[in-house]
Design a protein around this motif. Structure first.
Motif, short mmCIF file in Angstrom:
data_model
loop_
_atom_site.label_atom_id
_atom_site.label_comp_id
_atom_site.label_asym_id
_atom_site.label_seq_id
_atom_site.Cartn_x
_atom_site.Cartn_y
_atom_site.Cartn_z
N LEU A 27 0.83 -1.21 0.00
CA LEU A 27 0.00 0.00 0.00
C LEU A 27 0.87 1.26 0.00
CD1 LEU A 27 -2.86 -1.06 2.44
CD2 LEU A 27 -3.03 -0.78 -0.05
N PHE A 30 2.21 1.82 -3.44
CA PHE A 30 1.15 2.35 -4.31
C PHE A 30 0.76 3.78 -3.93
CE2 PHE A 30 -0.86 -2.08 -5.31
CZ PHE A 30 0.08 -2.30 -6.30
N VAL A 32 -1.27 4.36 -1.39
CA VAL A 32 -2.64 4.26 -0.88
C VAL A 32 -2.63 4.54 0.62
CG1 VAL A 32 -4.62 2.74 -0.51
CG2 VAL A 32 -3.30 2.57 -2.64
N TYR A 34 -3.81 4.43 4.41
CA TYR A 34 -4.54 3.42 5.18
C TYR A 34 -4.43 3.72 6.66
CZ TYR A 34 0.14 1.49 5.89
OH TYR A 34 1.47 1.34 6.21
N THR A 129 -6.53 -2.12 -3.76
CA THR A 129 -6.26 -1.03 -4.69
C THR A 129 -7.07 -1.20 -5.98
OG1 THR A 129 -4.05 -0.85 -3.73
CG2 THR A 129 -4.43 0.31 -5.81
N TRP A 139 -6.35 5.39 -9.10
CA TRP A 139 -5.98 4.10 -8.49
C TRP A 139 -5.97 3.01 -9.55
CZ3 TRP A 139 -3.35 5.25 -4.69
CH2 TRP A 139 -3.72 6.25 -3.78
#
Length: 153
Positions: A27, A30, A32, A34, A129, A139
């Motif tokens: 994550l 990427f 992302v 969290y 994702t 994304w």
């Protein structure tokens, strides 16, 4: 892209943290955002209820739930939220994780939990994702680029 957490990660025990590093690392790669919480469905059900039932209001779009043995965490979380749940069965010393896997995939009708392989923390991050990419082009592009890099390796 976004700073507020989009993925919620919940695990039943601190002992799951090392196995879930592959998830958080992916994550992070990427980009992302969290949040991570440790709460057992059996030892602290009130905390699980509070966290899961407020996840969507906090902006979480998908939840990754990691647990071992009876592995009810994903199903309990799924009971309290409309968000998609990705279960990660943890490897166990008793049955090698088969107990965790079977607990996660045998959900009753109406309370689904998608499930990756035993210890499949990295795939859980990739799948989460992909779920984000179903509605958000940025994304989706992250996944397209990731798959392209795998094909070129």
């Amino acid at each position: 892209m976004a700073d507020a957490p989009l993925v919620g990660i919940i695990m039943g025990s601190k002992s799951d943290l090392p196995a879930m590093e592959a998830c958080t690392k992916q994550l992070d790669e990427f980009g992302v955002p969290y949040e991570l919480v440790i709460a057992s469905a059996h030892r602290n059900p009130a905390k699980v209820h509070e966290w899961a039932s407020t996840a969507a209001d906090r902006g979480i779009k998908v939840i990754i739930a990691a647990a071992g043995k009876a592995a009810h965490l994903g199903g309990v979380v799924a009971a309290y939220t409309p968000l998609p749940i990705v279960g990660v069965p943890m490897k166990t010393s008793d049955l090698g994780g088969m107990d965790s896997l079977l607990s996660m995939v045998q959900m009753p009708s109406g309370v689904p939990v998608a499930c990756v392989a035993i210890g499949g923390a990295k795939n859980a991050a990739i799948y989460a994702t992909q779920i984000l990419g179903a509605t958000t082009p940025e994304w989706r592009q992250v996944i397209v680029d990731f798959k392209r890099s795998m094909a070129e390796a």
